[in-house]
Design an enzyme around this catalytic site. Structure first.
Site, mmCIF file in Angstrom:
data_model
loop_
_atom_site.group_PDB
_atom_site.id
_atom_site.type_symbol
_atom_site.label_atom_id
_atom_site.label_comp_id
_atom_site.label_asym_id
_atom_site.label_seq_id
_atom_site.Cartn_x
_atom_site.Cartn_y
_atom_site.Cartn_z
ATOM 1 N N CYS A 1 0.850 -1.185 0.055
ATOM 2 C CA CYS A 1 -0.139 0.014 0.179
ATOM 3 C C CYS A 1 0.838 1.149 -0.027
ATOM 4 C CB CYS A 1 -0.968 -0.027 1.155
ATOM 5 S SG CYS A 1 -2.105 1.316 1.176
ATOM 6 N N CYS B 1 -3.470 6.736 -5.034
ATOM 7 C CA CYS B 1 -2.954 5.496 -4.947
ATOM 8 C C CYS B 1 -1.675 5.036 -5.241
ATOM 9 C CB CYS B 1 -4.082 4.454 -5.723
ATOM 10 S SG CYS B 1 -3.911 2.691 -5.302
HETATM 11 O O1 PYC Z 1 -1.791 3.861 -2.004
HETATM 12 O O2 PYC Z 1 -1.385 2.019 -2.940
HETATM 13 C C1 PYC Z 1 -2.179 2.486 -2.130
HETATM 14 C C2 PYC Z 1 -3.442 2.005 -1.995
HETATM 15 C C3 PYC Z 1 -4.135 0.647 -2.243
HETATM 16 C C4 PYC Z 1 -5.134 0.814 -1.643
HETATM 17 C C5 PYC Z 1 -5.307 1.965 -1.202
HETATM 18 N N1 PYC Z 1 -4.334 2.830 -1.121
#
Ligand code: PYC
Length: 313
Positions: A88, A238
């Site tokens: 994550c 993300c």
């Molecule tokens: O930032 O890799 C990330 C992530 C995965 C799910 C929520 N955030």
């Protein structure tokens, strides 16, 4: 009765809850085996930490544990409202800011061990960190999927520490007032991928769906909307999804190594990312973002609480 002490932070709007005391003892061995132990024997604690009434669907938990490797400052297992994550990106930036807040790390470089490999962290200041992610790559390009109620959708399948389907085009503008429509379309695409047996390499489940559009800010390269495994959307751009995007851009020759890619999220927050080339056409992404500590709590388990282990769907 187990009380858990946690520190909450958000990374570009996306929350992370780091367990600093009272978490399950998962023993030693590879982190992937410890994830299995967490799921088999302590999944009620995942639910207690993440689900309402103590948490929320957007929350990602981080359990710190002993690393197996001497060159890592800690091991970390990420989990959410539906299960466990390989890596994550926003969570790693949140862990870095939390460790800095606790005085356990100073600005500089350290490594963390995750179930899918070792990641590097360059803590720039108390709130800014660059994550050097696991090797990322595009697995398949222009994969068609027939989505009931939507039609044929095409996308790339890429690994950025989790499996992503990066959709060509978006069903509507990537703004929060279209959140339900975006979530609905992404859920339908994910179900169609499952039903049609479309997976990542070695059958890896594609549990993240990503839409792209033009950035709103003049100095950003693109805006995204990312559906996370438990059905919530990522408030940040993300980290693993941005890594998957870089892998696709690199594979298409659209972004040179060491060139900044400014990825804007659906709420307008941003990561700045770049990559270096690795073996076999893979890349090593470096993703920079900010996290702010915003809470510190003891999660209390009072006798008789019918929702001590969260409200299940
Ligand atoms: O930032 O890799 C990330 C992530 C995965 C799910 C929520 N955030």
């Amino acid at each position: 009765m187990t009380d858990l002490r946690v520190i909450d932070s958000h990374t570009e709007g996306e929350p992370t809850r780091v367990v600093i005391d009272g978490g399950p003892d998962l023993g030693g061995g590879p982190l992937s085996a410890r994830v299995t132990r967490f799921a088999d024997r302590f999944d009620h604690l995942r639910r207690r930490i993440i689900l309402e009434p103590r948490g929320s669907d957007a929350l990602v938990g981080a359990l710190l544990c002993n690393p197996t490797r001497d060159d890592c400052a800690a091991g970390v297992i990420y989990f959410n409202n539906t299960g466990y994550l390989g890596m994550c990106g926003h969570g790693t930036i949140g862990v870095a800011a939390t460790l800095a807040y606790l005085g356990r790390v100073e600005p500089g470089v350290f490594r963390l061990e995750t179930p899918v490999g070792v990641v590097g962290v360059d803590l720039v200041d108390a709130n800014t960190a660059t994550v050097e992610n696991v090797a990322s790559y595009r697995y398949r390009k222009d994969v068609p999927v027939d989505v009931p109620g939507v039609g044929e959708v095409t996308g790339d399948i890429a690994w950025g520490g989790n499996w992503f389907f990066l959709v060509k085009g978006a069903p509507c503008p990537l703004t929060l007032d279209h959140e339900r429509e975006l979530t609905g379309a992404a859920l339908r695409i994910r179900s169609a991928l499952r039903e049609q047996g479309i997976t990542g390499e070695n059958g890896g489940e594609i549990d993240h769906i990503e839409f792209f559009a033009e950035a709103h800010a003049d100095d950003a390269n693109a805006r995204n909307f990312v559906l996370c495994p438990g059905g919530a959307y990522d408030r940040s751009p993300c980290g693993t999804g941005t890594s998957a995007k870089l892998a696709c851009l690199a594979a298409d020759g659209m972004l040179a190594p060491d060139t900044d890619w400014v990825q804007e999220s659906v709420i307008g927050s941003r990561f700045v990312a770049r990559y270096v080339a690795a073996d076999d056409g893979r890349i090593i992404p470096r993703v920079t973002g900010r996290a702010f500590v915003c809470g510190q709590a003891t999660l209390i388990d009072q006798p008789g609480d019918p929702f001590a282990d969260g409200i299940r769907a």
